[in-house]
Design a protein around this motif. Structure first.
Motif, PDB file in Angstrom:
ATOM      1  N   THR A 167       0.841  -1.191   0.000  1.00 24.06           N
ATOM      2  CA  THR A 167       0.000   0.000   0.000  1.00 24.06           C
ATOM      3  C   THR A 167       0.877   1.242   0.000  1.00 24.06           C
ATOM      4  OG1 THR A 167      -1.987   0.969   1.004  1.00 24.06           O
ATOM      5  CG2 THR A 167      -0.214   0.294   2.515  1.00 24.06           C
ATOM      6  N   ALA A 168       0.246   2.397  -0.017  1.00 22.86           N
ATOM      7  CA  ALA A 168       0.931   3.690   0.108  1.00 22.86           C
ATOM      8  C   ALA A 168       0.365   4.422   1.313  1.00 22.86           C
ATOM      9  CB  ALA A 168       0.743   4.522  -1.155  1.00 22.86           C
ATOM     10  N   THR A 169       1.200   5.180   1.991  1.00 22.69           N
ATOM     11  CA  THR A 169       0.803   5.813   3.246  1.00 22.69           C
ATOM     12  C   THR A 169      -0.404   6.727   3.076  1.00 22.69           C
ATOM     13  OG1 THR A 169       3.051   5.657   4.104  1.00 22.69           O
ATOM     14  CG2 THR A 169       1.596   7.261   5.147  1.00 22.69           C
ATOM     15  N   SER A 170      -0.416   7.532   2.036  1.00 27.02           N
ATOM     16  CA  SER A 170      -1.524   8.478   1.870  1.00 27.02           C
ATOM     17  C   SER A 170      -2.839   7.750   1.608  1.00 27.02           C
ATOM     18  CB  SER A 170      -1.228   9.477   0.751  1.00 27.02           C
ATOM     19  OG  SER A 170      -1.054   8.812  -0.486  1.00 27.02           O
ATOM     20  N   TRP A 171      -2.795   6.683   0.791  1.00 32.83           N
ATOM     21  CA  TRP A 171      -4.021   5.913   0.556  1.00 32.83           C
ATOM     22  C   TRP A 171      -4.482   5.253   1.858  1.00 32.83           C
ATOM     23  CZ3 TRP A 171      -6.003   1.162   1.391  1.00 32.83           C
ATOM     24  CH2 TRP A 171      -7.206   0.869   0.764  1.00 32.83           C
ATOM     25  N   TRP A 172      -3.557   4.655   2.599  1.00 30.89           N
ATOM     26  CA  TRP A 172      -3.904   3.967   3.834  1.00 30.89           C
ATOM     27  C   TRP A 172      -4.552   4.934   4.829  1.00 30.89           C
ATOM     28  CZ3 TRP A 172      -3.919  -1.156   4.566  1.00 30.89           C
ATOM     29  CH2 TRP A 172      -4.057  -1.655   5.858  1.00 30.89           C
ATOM     30  N   SER A 173      -4.025   6.139   4.887  1.00 31.64           N
ATOM     31  CA  SER A 173      -4.587   7.139   5.795  1.00 31.64           C
ATOM     32  C   SER A 173      -5.991   7.543   5.362  1.00 31.64           C
ATOM     33  CB  SER A 173      -3.669   8.360   5.842  1.00 31.64           C
ATOM     34  OG  SER A 173      -4.195   9.349   6.696  1.00 31.64           O
ATOM     35  N   ASP A 174      -6.164   7.788   4.076  1.00 31.10           N
ATOM     36  CA  ASP A 174      -7.469   8.218   3.560  1.00 31.10           C
ATOM     37  C   ASP A 174      -8.529   7.133   3.701  1.00 31.10           C
ATOM     38  OD1 ASP A 174      -6.365  10.637   2.836  1.00 31.10           O
ATOM     39  OD2 ASP A 174      -6.223  10.162   0.695  1.00 31.10           O
ATOM     40  N   CYS A 175      -8.164   5.899   3.398  1.00 30.31           N
ATOM     41  CA  CYS A 175      -9.178   4.859   3.212  1.00 30.31           C
ATOM     42  C   CYS A 175      -9.342   3.899   4.378  1.00 30.31           C
ATOM     43  CB  CYS A 175      -8.883   4.083   1.928  1.00 30.31           C
ATOM     44  SG  CYS A 175      -8.950   5.122   0.444  1.00 30.31           S
ATOM     45  N   THR A 176      -8.376   3.878   5.319  1.00 33.69           N
ATOM     46  CA  THR A 176      -8.549   3.058   6.520  1.00 33.69           C
ATOM     47  C   THR A 176      -8.519   3.893   7.796  1.00 33.69           C
ATOM     48  OG1 THR A 176      -6.214   2.594   7.052  1.00 33.69           O
ATOM     49  CG2 THR A 176      -7.262   1.209   5.353  1.00 33.69           C
ATOM     50  N   GLY A 177      -8.312   5.214   7.642  1.00 30.49           N
ATOM     51  CA  GLY A 177      -8.164   6.049   8.826  1.00 30.49           C
ATOM     52  C   GLY A 177      -6.824   5.825   9.515  1.00 30.49           C
ATOM     53  N   ASN A 178      -5.832   5.358   8.736  1.00 27.33           N
ATOM     54  CA  ASN A 178      -4.501   5.027   9.250  1.00 27.33           C
ATOM     55  C   ASN A 178      -4.582   3.951  10.332  1.00 27.33           C
ATOM     56  OD1 ASN A 178      -1.738   5.295   8.921  1.00 27.33           O
ATOM     57  ND2 ASN A 178      -1.536   6.915  10.459  1.00 27.33           N
ATOM     58  N   TYR A 179      -5.333   2.917  10.026  1.00 28.40           N
ATOM     59  CA  TYR A 179      -5.537   1.802  10.951  1.00 28.40           C
ATOM     60  C   TYR A 179      -4.208   1.125  11.272  1.00 28.40           C
ATOM     61  CZ  TYR A 179      -7.341  -2.662  12.716  1.00 28.40           C
ATOM     62  OH  TYR A 179      -7.612  -3.761  13.482  1.00 28.40           O
ATOM     63  N   ALA A 180      -3.981   0.809  12.548  1.00 24.52           N
ATOM     64  CA  ALA A 180      -2.693   0.286  13.004  1.00 24.52           C
ATOM     65  C   ALA A 180      -2.721  -1.190  13.358  1.00 24.52           C
ATOM     66  CB  ALA A 180      -2.216   1.085  14.212  1.00 24.52           C
ATOM     67  N   GLY A 181      -3.820  -1.864  13.125  1.00 19.75           N
ATOM     68  CA  GLY A 181      -3.994  -3.203  13.661  1.00 19.75           C
ATOM     69  C   GLY A 181      -3.337  -4.344  12.926  1.00 19.75           C
ATOM     70  N   PHE A 182      -2.758  -4.106  11.741  1.00 20.26           N
ATOM     71  CA  PHE A 182      -2.158  -5.206  10.988  1.00 20.26           C
ATOM     72  C   PHE A 182      -0.634  -5.245  11.101  1.00 20.26           C
ATOM     73  CE2 PHE A 182      -6.013  -4.177   8.279  1.00 20.26           C
ATOM     74  CZ  PHE A 182      -6.792  -5.208   8.789  1.00 20.26           C
ATOM     75  N   GLY A 183      -0.052  -4.242  11.723  1.00 16.77           N
ATOM     76  CA  GLY A 183       1.401  -4.118  11.738  1.00 16.77           C
ATOM     77  C   GLY A 183       2.123  -5.210  12.483  1.00 16.77           C
ATOM     78  N   SER A 184       1.472  -5.849  13.443  1.00 17.89           N
ATOM     79  CA  SER A 184       2.147  -6.881  14.235  1.00 17.89           C
ATOM     80  C   SER A 184       2.186  -8.237  13.554  1.00 17.89           C
ATOM     81  CB  SER A 184       1.456  -7.023  15.599  1.00 17.89           C
ATOM     82  OG  SER A 184       0.108  -7.442  15.429  1.00 17.89           O
ATOM     83  N   SER A 185       1.415  -8.415  12.491  1.00 22.71           N
ATOM     84  CA  SER A 185       1.349  -9.734  11.857  1.00 22.71           C
ATOM     85  C   SER A 185       1.665  -9.731  10.370  1.00 22.71           C
ATOM     86  CB  SER A 185      -0.049 -10.340  12.062  1.00 22.71           C
ATOM     87  OG  SER A 185      -1.054  -9.458  11.576  1.00 22.71           O
ATOM     88  N   ASN A 186       1.357  -8.663   9.680  1.00 21.80           N
ATOM     89  CA  ASN A 186       1.482  -8.659   8.223  1.00 21.80           C
ATOM     90  C   ASN A 186       2.627  -7.762   7.770  1.00 21.80           C
ATOM     91  OD1 ASN A 186      -1.680  -8.872   8.909  1.00 21.80           O
ATOM     92  ND2 ASN A 186      -1.175 -10.140   7.140  1.00 21.80           N
ATOM     93  N   PRO A 187       3.618  -8.307   7.070  1.00 17.58           N
ATOM     94  CA  PRO A 187       4.730  -7.485   6.578  1.00 17.58           C
ATOM     95  C   PRO A 187       4.224  -6.359   5.676  1.00 17.58           C
ATOM     96  CG  PRO A 187       5.221  -9.821   6.342  1.00 17.58           C
ATOM     97  CD  PRO A 187       3.773  -9.730   6.715  1.00 17.58           C
ATOM     98  N   LEU A 188       4.912  -5.224   5.726  1.00 17.06           N
ATOM     99  CA  LEU A 188       4.533  -4.051   4.936  1.00 17.06           C
ATOM    100  C   LEU A 188       5.412  -3.918   3.703  1.00 17.06           C
ATOM    101  CD1 LEU A 188       3.039  -1.314   4.524  1.00 17.06           C
ATOM    102  CD2 LEU A 188       4.857  -0.278   5.930  1.00 17.06           C
ATOM    103  N   TRP A 189       4.752  -3.764   2.561  1.00 18.91           N
ATOM    104  CA  TRP A 189       5.421  -3.412   1.306  1.00 18.91           C
ATOM    105  C   TRP A 189       4.941  -2.002   0.971  1.00 18.91           C
ATOM    106  CZ3 TRP A 189       5.299  -7.241  -3.431  1.00 18.91           C
ATOM    107  CH2 TRP A 189       6.113  -6.741  -4.458  1.00 18.91           C
ATOM    108  N   ILE A 190       5.797  -1.026   1.166  1.00 18.08           N
ATOM    109  CA  ILE A 190       5.404   0.367   0.998  1.00 18.08           C
ATOM    110  C   ILE A 190       5.702   0.823  -0.430  1.00 18.08           C
ATOM    111  CG2 ILE A 190       7.631   1.326   1.764  1.00 18.08           C
ATOM    112  CD1 ILE A 190       4.106   2.726   2.590  1.00 18.08           C
ATOM    113  N   ALA A 191       4.834   1.650  -0.971  1.00 19.66           N
ATOM    114  CA  ALA A 191       5.008   2.196  -2.318  1.00 19.66           C
ATOM    115  C   ALA A 191       5.256   3.696  -2.233  1.00 19.66           C
ATOM    116  CB  ALA A 191       3.759   1.923  -3.159  1.00 19.66           C
ATOM    117  N   ARG A 192       6.412   4.126  -2.734  1.00 20.69           N
ATOM    118  CA  ARG A 192       6.705   5.560  -2.813  1.00 20.69           C
ATOM    119  C   ARG A 192       7.873   5.748  -3.754  1.00 20.69           C
ATOM    120  NH1 ARG A 192       9.528   9.898   0.331  1.00 20.69           N
ATOM    121  NH2 ARG A 192       8.268  11.770   0.066  1.00 20.69           N
TER     122      ARG A 192
END
Length: 277
Positions: free
Chosen positions: A206-231
């Protein structure tokens, strides 16, 4: 006795049909050419790929800056690239690759076999990704479709867990018409189903700006799902909430041989560790 002469017969059905045609014509005139042009510029269903919206939202240029942590070069491909020259990529230093397998529940990549098996054949560690369309079917349904069409995982030491590509809707509204809470629920349904089918936690692209807009910057997946950031810039920037670091970073769409190039946040042994679970 007076003769009764009936009045003129009104052809009601013909009248309604003519009226409908007039209303349709009027609506087209009022809509103007802009709406037709907008429809013409939207991509066809199935053609979405990682990072289609990144150029417009999260940076456009800049080579990755040097880091203290070793980085391992990777690529991601889709049907957009067609047959890929994997030997050339291997020679250039690319050591891992992700291939688009599916989109929604209506598309499978016709080049999947050449891309997925071809990267494996030259020695790369490979994985598959799914382009999410939360407005078409539920998260669990799409996770099952993904696993059933190439998105599974095998404990061979060279297969990475599947990736959920969740980003801007290339066919419509940014957040697919969903509220932030509904989007989080959709993502959770996908991730939970993927884990139940494969035993692995999917990567989230995902991308940070999209994640903020569309999930409200939800923090609940960070402990289990690896992040692939797009920028597309010299650094990955601020990460979404819940992730203290990124696992992968898509940093450009204009790399050599194929456009989309990525960095794994670690040496090759860390890529292998993710493959092994």
């Amino acid at each position: 006795m007076p003769v009764h002469r009936p009045g003129p017969v009104r052809p009601r059905r013909l009248f309604l049909a003519v009226a409908g045609l007039l209303l349709t014509a009027l609506s087209l005139v009022l809509a103007g050419p802009a709406d037709a042009a907008d429809a013409a510029t939207k991509p066809a269903r199935g053609t979405a790929r990682m990072g289609m919206g990144v150029l417009a939202h999260d940076g456009r240029a800049g080579a990755p800056a040097a880091t203290a942590v070793a980085q391992t070069e990777g690529v991601d491909v889709s049907g957009h690239q067609g047959d890929v020259g994997w030997s050339t990529l291997w020679s250039s230093g690319v050591r891992w690759a992700y291939t688009k397998a599916t989109e929604g529940t209506y598309y499978t990549n016709p080049y999947f076999a050449q891309q997925y098996n071809g990267s494996y054949g030259v020695g790369m560690i490979r994985g598959a990704y799914h382009f999410a369309t939360p407005d078409t079917t539920g998260g669990a349904t799409q996770a099952n479709y993904f696993v059933d069409h190439g998105g599974g995982w095998s404990a061979d030491g060279r297969t990475l867990p599947g990736t959920l590509d969740i980003e801007w809707d290339p066919y419509g509204a940014e957040c697919y018409g969903k509220s932030q809470s509904a989007m989080v629920s959709w993502i959770a349904d996908f991730l939970n189903t993927y884990r139940s089918r494969t035993g692995r936690d999917a990567v989230i692209y995902t991308a940070t700006s999209w994640w903020s807009d569309c999930t409200g910057n939800y923090a609940g997946f960070g402990s289990s799902n690896p992040l692939w950031i797009a920028r597309y810039a010299s650094d990955p920037g601020t990460l979404p909430a819940g992730w203290p670091y990124y696992t992968m970073w898509q940093y450009t769409s204009s790399g050599p041989t194929v456009g989309d190039h990525d960095r794994f946040n670690g040496a090759l042994d860390r890529v292998q560790a993710l493959a092994n679970g």
